[in-house]
Design an enzyme around this catalytic site. Sequence first.
Site, PDB file in Angstrom:
ATOM      1  N   HIS A 100       0.773  -1.205   0.037  1.00 34.54           N
ATOM      2  CA  HIS A 100       0.008   0.033  -0.069  1.00 34.54           C
ATOM      3  C   HIS A 100       0.945   1.241  -0.028  1.00 34.54           C
ATOM      4  O   HIS A 100       0.584   2.352  -0.406  1.00 34.54           O
ATOM      5  CB  HIS A 100      -0.916  -0.119   1.246  1.00 34.54           C
ATOM      6  CG  HIS A 100      -1.809  -1.174   1.346  1.00 34.54           C
ATOM      7  ND1 HIS A 100      -2.901  -1.412   0.545  1.00 34.54           N
ATOM      8  CD2 HIS A 100      -1.911  -2.056   2.387  1.00 34.54           C
ATOM      9  CE1 HIS A 100      -3.623  -2.502   0.828  1.00 34.54           C
ATOM     10  NE2 HIS A 100      -2.863  -3.064   1.947  1.00 34.54           N
ATOM     11  N   GLU A 138      -2.887  13.195   0.305  1.00 32.94           N
ATOM     12  CA  GLU A 138      -4.478  12.689   0.701  1.00 32.94           C
ATOM     13  C   GLU A 138      -5.038  13.631   1.389  1.00 32.94           C
ATOM     14  O   GLU A 138      -6.381  13.948   0.869  1.00 32.94           O
ATOM     15  CB  GLU A 138      -4.138  11.761   2.235  1.00 32.94           C
ATOM     16  CG  GLU A 138      -3.512  10.316   1.646  1.00 32.94           C
ATOM     17  CD  GLU A 138      -4.012   9.124   2.522  1.00 32.94           C
ATOM     18  OE1 GLU A 138      -3.811   9.178   3.788  1.00 32.94           O
ATOM     19  OE2 GLU A 138      -4.655   8.421   1.688  1.00 32.94           O
ATOM     20  N   HIS A 151       3.485  10.973   6.205  1.00 32.06           N
ATOM     21  CA  HIS A 151       2.800  10.906   7.380  1.00 32.06           C
ATOM     22  C   HIS A 151       3.727  10.068   8.469  1.00 32.06           C
ATOM     23  O   HIS A 151       4.375   9.104   8.139  1.00 32.06           O
ATOM     24  CB  HIS A 151       1.805   9.747   7.268  1.00 32.06           C
ATOM     25  CG  HIS A 151       0.383  10.307   6.732  1.00 32.06           C
ATOM     26  ND1 HIS A 151      -0.578   9.733   6.013  1.00 32.06           N
ATOM     27  CD2 HIS A 151       0.162  11.833   6.329  1.00 32.06           C
ATOM     28  CE1 HIS A 151      -1.522  10.411   5.502  1.00 32.06           C
ATOM     29  NE2 HIS A 151      -1.006  11.655   5.750  1.00 32.06           N
ATOM     30  N   THR A 232      -6.118   6.676   7.419  1.00 28.43           N
ATOM     31  CA  THR A 232      -6.722   6.677   6.125  1.00 28.43           C
ATOM     32  C   THR A 232      -6.944   5.492   5.355  1.00 28.43           C
ATOM     33  O   THR A 232      -7.304   5.633   4.271  1.00 28.43           O
ATOM     34  CB  THR A 232      -5.773   7.755   5.535  1.00 28.43           C
ATOM     35  OG1 THR A 232      -4.557   7.258   4.917  1.00 28.43           O
ATOM     36  CG2 THR A 232      -5.810   9.050   6.255  1.00 28.43           C
ATOM     37  N   THR A 233      -6.732   4.365   5.941  1.00 29.63           N
ATOM     38  CA  THR A 233      -6.900   3.065   5.331  1.00 29.63           C
ATOM     39  C   THR A 233      -7.394   2.099   6.332  1.00 29.63           C
ATOM     40  O   THR A 233      -7.481   2.490   7.558  1.00 29.63           O
ATOM     41  CB  THR A 233      -5.316   2.304   5.057  1.00 29.63           C
ATOM     42  OG1 THR A 233      -4.796   2.205   6.035  1.00 29.63           O
ATOM     43  CG2 THR A 233      -4.654   3.286   4.174  1.00 29.63           C
TER      44      THR A 233
HETATM   45 ZN    ZN Z   1      -0.882   7.329   5.726  1.00 27.58          ZN
END
Ligand code: ZN
Length: 408
Positions: A100, A138, A151, A232-233
Site C-alpha cells: 500500500h 491525501e 505521514h 486513512t486506510t
Molecule cells: Zn498515511
Amino acid sequence: MSRTRLGFSLLLLAALGWSDDEHGSEDSSHPKKKGPGHGPWSYADVAQWASMFPDCGGQMQSPINIDTSSTSVSLELQPVELAGYRLDPREQLRLENNGHTVVLELPSSLTIASGYPQEYRASQLHLHWGSPEGPGSEHTVDGRRYDGELHVVYYNPSYQSIKEAMRQPGGLAVLAAFLQVGPEDNEHYQPLLEQLPEVQEKGKKTTVDGFDIKGLLPTSLSRYYRYSGSLTTPPCYQTVNWTVFNQTVLLSQKQISLLETTLQGDHEELLQNNFRPTQSLHGRKVLASFQAALSPRQAPIPDGGAPPVTPAPDGNTESPDGAPGAGAGCVPCADAEQQLGFSLRTADVLAGLFGVLFAVTALALLIYVHKQRSQNQRLSPQAQGHLHGSHHRQEPGIDAVLVPGPGL
Ligand SMILES: [Zn+2]
Ligand SMILES: *[C@@H]1O[C@H](CO)[C@@H](O)[C@H](O)[C@H]1NC(C)=O
C-alpha cells in the site's frame, strides 16, 4: 496491495505487530479470519471499505479537505517540538513495501515533546503519492491536492502498545506534510529514496542507515492545522489526532518521479495514487495554529487596543467608517478577526435591544405613575369605577412590557 498477502508475509516472517501505515492494525494475528474488520483491501475499492471495516463509514474519517476560510485560530496550539530525531548511522531502520505504501519503522525514542497536550512516541512513517499524470496527497487545502504527503505516525505511550493505542480515542497522532516539486534535490530524502529500488516488489524489506528523520519534515513546525480524524486506510479507526503542516516540503521532479514509478503493489502493477478520497467533516472543527498573513496595512489588533463599544442613541455603534484596517481591507484577513467583527456586531444588536426595551419599560411606568396621580387628584365616587376599569384594561399593557424584561 492485497491485505491477505500482507497478512501472509507478516505471519511468515513473524513480523512486528505494526508494519503497515497508520493503517496497521489489520489483525495480523488472525490473518485468515474473514468478515467485518478483516480481509484484503485496495484503493480500487474504497467504496467497499466500510462493508468490511465498519469504522470506514464513520463520521470522523480522514483525510479531509481543509477549507482555510472555515478554520478557527487557536492560541493553544503551540509549535510542534520534536526530540531524538538525529539517528546514528549505525542504527538500522527497517524499510518495507507493504503493497500500500513504503514504511520506515522508527524507534520509539523519537517523540513529539510539545504541540499536543501529551507526549507521543514514534512508530513509523510512510508516504502517499500520485502518478506522472496527477498529484497524490491525501489531504487537500482549499481543494488543492499536493504532489505527495508524508505521514509520521505516533502513539500515546500511556497505552500498552500501539495496537492498543490505535483503538483508543486520542491514542494516535500523525504529523502530515505535503510534498511538492521544487527546483532541487532534497538531500534529506535521499537515504529513503535511494532504497526504493530495493523494495520494488510488494512485501520486500530492506534496512536504512539511521539519518536525521526531522529533515523529512518542514523547517517550520509552528504553522499547522489540527483536527480529529482516523487512519486513512482500513480499519479506519477514528483515533488520530491529526497535524497537517502549512509549510510544504520540496523535492525535485526527479525525486517525485522516482517515488511515483518505482514501487509495485498487487499483480506487479505500479503502486500509484495510494490516497483515499477526502471525507466529510460531519461538523468537525479544523483548528489552525496560525493566522493567515495580514496585509502590511492591517496591523493585528493590539492588546487592549480595541475601542470601547458604547451604544449611541441612534443605535449606530460602529466605529467611524473609513478607519484604516477597520474592515474595508479585510478580505484576506484571518478568521479570528472576522469572528471578532461578528461578536462586536452581536454585542451592538443586543445593546440596542436592551436600550429599546428599557425605554419602553420606563415610558410605560411613567404613563402608569402619571395616570395613578391624576386618578388620585380627580378621585370622585362615580369616577372611581370607570377609572378602575380603565386601569384594569391598561394593566395588561404594562405587564406585557414588563414581563419580557426579566426573561432576557
Ligand atoms: Zn498515511
Ligand atoms: C498555508 O496557509 C495559507 C494562509 O492561510 C494558505 O493560503 C495556504 O493554502 C496554506 N497552505 C497549506 C499547504 O496549508
